[in-house]
Motif scaffolding. Structure first.
Motif, PDB file in Angstrom:
ATOM      1  N   LEU A 247      18.999  27.199 -22.848  1.00  0.00           N
ATOM      2  CA  LEU A 247      19.182  28.643 -22.684  1.00  0.00           C
ATOM      3  C   LEU A 247      18.753  29.011 -21.267  1.00  0.00           C
ATOM      4  O   LEU A 247      17.607  28.806 -20.893  1.00  0.00           O
ATOM      5  CB  LEU A 247      18.340  29.413 -23.707  1.00  0.00           C
ATOM      6  CG  LEU A 247      18.878  29.477 -25.138  1.00  0.00           C
ATOM      7  CD1 LEU A 247      17.888  30.217 -26.023  1.00  0.00           C
ATOM      8  CD2 LEU A 247      20.231  30.169 -25.170  1.00  0.00           C
TER       9      LEU A 247
ATOM     10  N   SER B 225      22.562  19.610 -25.787  1.00  0.00           N
ATOM     11  CA  SER B 225      23.011  20.962 -25.504  1.00  0.00           C
ATOM     12  C   SER B 225      22.517  21.413 -24.139  1.00  0.00           C
ATOM     13  O   SER B 225      21.481  20.958 -23.656  1.00  0.00           O
ATOM     14  CB  SER B 225      22.484  21.923 -26.572  1.00  0.00           C
ATOM     15  OG  SER B 225      22.721  23.265 -26.209  1.00  0.00           O
TER      16      SER B 225
ATOM     17  N   GLY C 250      24.898  33.390 -36.356  1.00  0.00           N
ATOM     18  CA  GLY C 250      24.078  32.671 -35.398  1.00  0.00           C
ATOM     19  C   GLY C 250      24.736  31.378 -34.958  1.00  0.00           C
ATOM     20  O   GLY C 250      25.760  30.949 -35.508  1.00  0.00           O
ATOM     21  N   VAL C 251      24.139  30.768 -33.950  1.00  0.00           N
ATOM     22  CA  VAL C 251      24.622  29.517 -33.369  1.00  0.00           C
ATOM     23  C   VAL C 251      23.480  28.516 -33.381  1.00  0.00           C
ATOM     24  O   VAL C 251      22.330  28.875 -33.098  1.00  0.00           O
ATOM     25  CB  VAL C 251      25.122  29.743 -31.927  1.00  0.00           C
ATOM     26  CG1 VAL C 251      25.480  28.422 -31.256  1.00  0.00           C
ATOM     27  CG2 VAL C 251      26.325  30.687 -31.913  1.00  0.00           C
TER      28      VAL C 251
ATOM     29  N   VAL D 150      20.035  32.217 -31.660  1.00  0.00           N
ATOM     30  CA  VAL D 150      20.518  30.899 -31.240  1.00  0.00           C
ATOM     31  C   VAL D 150      19.381  29.921 -31.491  1.00  0.00           C
ATOM     32  O   VAL D 150      18.290  30.080 -30.956  1.00  0.00           O
ATOM     33  CB  VAL D 150      20.919  30.898 -29.752  1.00  0.00           C
ATOM     34  CG1 VAL D 150      21.443  29.522 -29.348  1.00  0.00           C
ATOM     35  CG2 VAL D 150      21.964  31.973 -29.469  1.00  0.00           C
TER      36      VAL D 150
ATOM     37  N   TRP E 228      14.248  30.512 -28.343  1.00  0.00           N
ATOM     38  CA  TRP E 228      15.042  29.970 -29.435  1.00  0.00           C
ATOM     39  C   TRP E 228      14.642  30.643 -30.744  1.00  0.00           C
ATOM     40  O   TRP E 228      13.457  30.872 -31.009  1.00  0.00           O
ATOM     41  CB  TRP E 228      14.821  28.468 -29.565  1.00  0.00           C
ATOM     42  CG  TRP E 228      15.309  27.674 -28.405  1.00  0.00           C
ATOM     43  CD1 TRP E 228      14.562  27.146 -27.398  1.00  0.00           C
ATOM     44  CD2 TRP E 228      16.664  27.285 -28.120  1.00  0.00           C
ATOM     45  NE1 TRP E 228      15.360  26.465 -26.508  1.00  0.00           N
ATOM     46  CE2 TRP E 228      16.650  26.526 -26.930  1.00  0.00           C
ATOM     47  CE3 TRP E 228      17.878  27.507 -28.767  1.00  0.00           C
ATOM     48  CZ2 TRP E 228      17.809  26.001 -26.365  1.00  0.00           C
ATOM     49  CZ3 TRP E 228      19.043  26.980 -28.213  1.00  0.00           C
ATOM     50  CH2 TRP E 228      19.001  26.237 -27.021  1.00  0.00           C
TER      51      TRP E 228
ATOM     52  N   THR F  55      23.086  37.075 -25.940  1.00  0.00           N
ATOM     53  CA  THR F  55      21.839  36.365 -26.246  1.00  0.00           C
ATOM     54  C   THR F  55      20.713  37.323 -26.624  1.00  0.00           C
ATOM     55  O   THR F  55      19.709  36.900 -27.195  1.00  0.00           O
ATOM     56  CB  THR F  55      21.393  35.506 -25.047  1.00  0.00           C
ATOM     57  OG1 THR F  55      21.414  36.305 -23.854  1.00  0.00           O
ATOM     58  CG2 THR F  55      22.308  34.296 -24.866  1.00  0.00           C
TER      59      THR F  55
ATOM     60  N   GLU G 206      28.776  36.490 -31.493  1.00  0.00           N
ATOM     61  CA  GLU G 206      28.150  37.804 -31.679  1.00  0.00           C
ATOM     62  C   GLU G 206      29.205  38.891 -31.853  1.00  0.00           C
ATOM     63  O   GLU G 206      29.113  39.727 -32.761  1.00  0.00           O
ATOM     64  CB  GLU G 206      27.239  38.115 -30.485  1.00  0.00           C
ATOM     65  CG  GLU G 206      26.209  39.197 -30.742  1.00  0.00           C
ATOM     66  CD  GLU G 206      26.780  40.602 -30.718  1.00  0.00           C
ATOM     67  OE1 GLU G 206      26.297  41.461 -31.498  1.00  0.00           O
ATOM     68  OE2 GLU G 206      27.716  40.850 -29.939  1.00  0.00           O
TER      69      GLU G 206
ATOM     70  N   ILE H 245      28.501  31.797 -27.664  1.00  0.00           N
ATOM     71  CA  ILE H 245      27.531  32.778 -28.158  1.00  0.00           C
ATOM     72  C   ILE H 245      28.136  34.175 -28.130  1.00  0.00           C
ATOM     73  O   ILE H 245      28.001  34.951 -29.091  1.00  0.00           O
ATOM     74  CB  ILE H 245      26.241  32.731 -27.316  1.00  0.00           C
ATOM     75  CG1 ILE H 245      25.529  31.387 -27.490  1.00  0.00           C
ATOM     76  CG2 ILE H 245      25.296  33.878 -27.699  1.00  0.00           C
ATOM     77  CD1 ILE H 245      24.378  31.163 -26.525  1.00  0.00           C
TER      78      ILE H 245
END
Length: 238
Positions: free
Chosen positions: A127, A124, A116-117, A144, A71, A139, A110, A106
């Protein structure tokens, strides 16, 4: 973490994140040649072995061993916009729990130029390899981040003069009536449920995407892509 699928693996290779690749015997020679162009170990195995390792047949003949996706922080996203000399465009996700939708958002963020997210920690999808595959490698390049409390983050952004627009199908304001040429956060709510009441109330504006068909709603990742594209295009046009 295992990463599979050609586009995600190739993007991870470009980013220097892969140390070893497992490739199915019989894949196209062009793909093998491309993979050999990177400083990475290649191991070949029967396709059924890749099926068992990935837990799916959807690996497209290649699996990479990479470090777990990490992250970023919200500050990383703000810094990214500042370093580029651009007005902030950040995507906030409120309850996107489907990993494929998460990955697709995502990817759109991008590709289309968002900085960004951000997701809320307990609301959520994590990842994961599924997210990375749906993101087609994005990613590896887009920060993110997680936040513990999305409404509180919205307050913090607004204190920094960031405008917050929330996507809502019933909103009176269509895209064309809003000003996107300002530091901006776009909020995308969960499929079916939309944004939570408190998140909705924190938004400066609620925006709708005009629809002309009989189906009156869009998939969350599609809606996000349309909003991001409109925001970026509106800025370029001015």
């Amino acid at each position: 973490m295992l990463l599979y699928g050609r586009n995600p693996v190739l993007e991870a290779l470009k980013a220097g994140l892969v140390q070893e690749l497992l490739v199915a015997r019989g894949v196209e020679e062009a793909l093998v040649k491309e993979l050999k162009g990177y400083d990475v170990r290649l191991k070949f195995a029967a396709r059924i072995e890749l099926d068992q390792i990935a837990g799916t047949t959807d690996h497209q003949g290649v699996i990479a061993e990479v470090e777990d996706l990490a992250w970023a922080t919200v500050d990383d996203i703000l810094d990214r916009a500042e370093q580029r000399g651009e007005q902030l465009l950040i995507v906030l996700l409120d309850g996107i729990t489907d990993p494929r939708n998460f990955g697709a958002i995502i990817r759109s963020a991008e590709v289309l130029g968002a900085h960004g997210v951000v997701v809320e920690e307990r609301r959520s999808a994590p990842l994961s390899a599924t997210v990375a595959k749906a993101a087609a490698g994005a990613t590896s390049f887009l920060p993110v981040a997680q936040t513990k409390n999305l409404p509180r983050l919205i307050d913090q952004l607004k204190a920094e003069n960031v405008w917050v627009y929330g996507a809502a199908g019933e909103a009176a304001q269509p895209l064309a009536r809003l000003d996107f040429d300002r530091p901006l956060a776009l909020v995308i709510g969960a499929e079916g449920e939309g944004m939570r009441r408190l998140v909705r109330e924190k938004c400066d504006e609620l925006v709708s995407i005009p629809v002309r068909g009989q189906v009156q709603s869009l998939n969350a990742s599609v809606a996000a892509g349309i909003l991001i594209h409109h925001a970026v295009s509106s800025r370029v046009a001015r």
